[in-house]
Scaffold this active site. Structure first.
Site, PDB file in Angstrom:
ATOM      1  N   GLY A  91     -61.379  97.581  24.001  1.00 38.85           N
ATOM      2  CA  GLY A  91     -62.362  98.639  24.256  1.00 38.85           C
ATOM      3  C   GLY A  91     -61.922  99.527  25.413  1.00 38.85           C
ATOM      4  CE  LYS A 117     -54.122  91.368  13.807  1.00 40.12           C
ATOM      5  NZ  LYS A 117     -55.410  91.258  14.367  1.00 40.12           N
TER       6      LYS A 117
HETATM    7  O1  KPL Z   1     -54.147  89.116  16.799  1.00 39.18           O
HETATM    8  C1  KPL Z   1     -53.579  88.263  17.475  1.00 39.18           C
HETATM    9  C2  KPL Z   1     -54.434  87.419  18.333  1.00 39.18           C
HETATM   10  O2  KPL Z   1     -53.957  86.847  19.292  1.00 39.18           O
HETATM   11  O3  KPL Z   1     -55.637  87.354  18.041  1.00 39.18           O
HETATM   12  C3  KPL Z   1     -52.104  88.049  17.344  1.00 39.18           C
HETATM   13  C4  KPL Z   1     -51.556  89.071  16.374  1.00 39.18           C
HETATM   14  C5  KPL Z   1     -51.826  86.675  16.840  1.00 39.18           C
HETATM   15  C6  KPL Z   1     -51.346  88.310  18.616  1.00 39.18           C
HETATM   16  O4  KPL Z   1     -51.473  87.314  19.553  1.00 39.18           O
END
Ligand code: KPL
Length: 300
Positions: A13, A181
């Site tokens: 943010g 993702k």
């Molecule tokens: O999105 C991430 C997270 O830590 O929540 C990653 C891509 C794994 C990077 O640390």
């Protein structure tokens, strides 16, 4: 009038607020933990001492906002907009880890108001005091976004976001990006939390078979949701992110180390439930889900 309100005065943010205001957008913060009608001072490490003041307007005075960005933890989404008066023509961008949190917004928002994003910019919270926030832009990444409903018109603010964060990619169907993702988070987040390690550790040979099995389960589940992502493609992106963020601790690793609630329900939890609805078992993801849940229950 504020062009944009940001819910979640954290690393992401703060980074978004800093970059948007650098590009002359009028930005305010909404943060229930801070008192309304006060100020938040934000410093981006790269600004070398320059600080900006942001308003925290009264929650019932958000009506002029036409653009609201939510970047809180997935399990805080529903509470984040409770009691806010969001105009019917305000476009809301949800930028959280995992999938599923968007459902809790649909009792308040019309589906066409809602947009979903995946962000890979690195942002680090250096310091957060009552009314002061220091963040660092730790890695250039990209933002992918699309409508909650497929094939909706691009939101008006896309150009502003692109000016601040180029490249921003628009997708007529954002879900394949969110699933890719999701796969990264299903592997890296729980494994680093359980083994208390940095992301780069997962490149070691001893983790490869588990990552292969996790990606196979995710690929099969995605196919049942009409999303084509091969096991190899998913595994490759997991390893690529582990390499690019090798020195970082994942968000779940940090959550567990600090005995906070993790986002597991929206990551492996979402995957397991989704697979179950299609009659598919996902034992590797289930094992990680149960292990993280157990670790959370064991907090002192
Ligand atoms: O999105 C991430 C997270 O830590 O929540 C990653 C891509 C794994 C990077 O640390």
């Amino acid at each position: 009038m504020y062009h944009c309100a940001i819910i979640g005065a954290g690393a992401v943010g703060g980074l978004i607020a800093a970059k948007l205001s650098q590009n002359h957008n009028k930005v305010c913060f909404v943060d229930r933990r801070l008192s309304e009608s006060s100020q938040l001072e934000l410093e981006l490490e790269q600004w070398q001492g320059v600080k900006l003041q942001f308003k925290l307007p009264y929650l019932n005075q958000l009506a002029p906002c036409r653009w609201l960005i939510i970047c809180v933890k997935a399990h805080q989404v529903a509470q984040a907009i409770e009691g806010l008066s969001i105009a019917a023509d305000c476009q809301v961008l949800l930028m959280v880890n995992g999938i599923g949190a968007e459902q809790s917004l649909l009792s308040t928002l019309k589906p066409e108001q809602l947009f979903l994003a995946s962000n890979t910019h690195g942002a680090l919270l250096i310091d957060k005091q009552a009314h002061q926030l220091r963040v660092k832009h730790t890695g250039l990444g990209k933002i992918d976004l699309g409508g909650y409903l497929n094939q909706v018109l691009k939101p008006q603010y896309l150009a502003y976001l692109n000016q601040a964060f180029e490249p921003v990619y628009w997708h007529n169907n954002i879900y394949p990006v969110l699933w890719q993702k999701l796969a990264i988070n299903c592997c890296i987040n729980p494994l680093t939390a359980i083994h208390r390690c940095r992301n780069g550790e997962l490149l070691k040979p001893q983790y490869q078979s588990e990552i292969t099995h996790l990606c196979a389960e995710i690929s099969h589940t995605a196919a049942l949701e009409s999303i084509a992502l091969s096991e190899q493609q998913l595994q490759q992106s997991v390893l690529q992110v582990a390499k690019l963020t090798a020195n970082n601790f994942s968000s779940m690793q940090q959550d567990l180390a600090q005995q906070r609630r993790s986002e597991i329900d929206y990551i492996n939890g979402y995957l397991v439930e989704c697979a179950k609805r299609h009659g598919l078992d996902t034992p590797c993801n289930l094992a990680l889900l149960q292990r993280i849940k157990q670790m959370e229950q064991d907090y002192a």
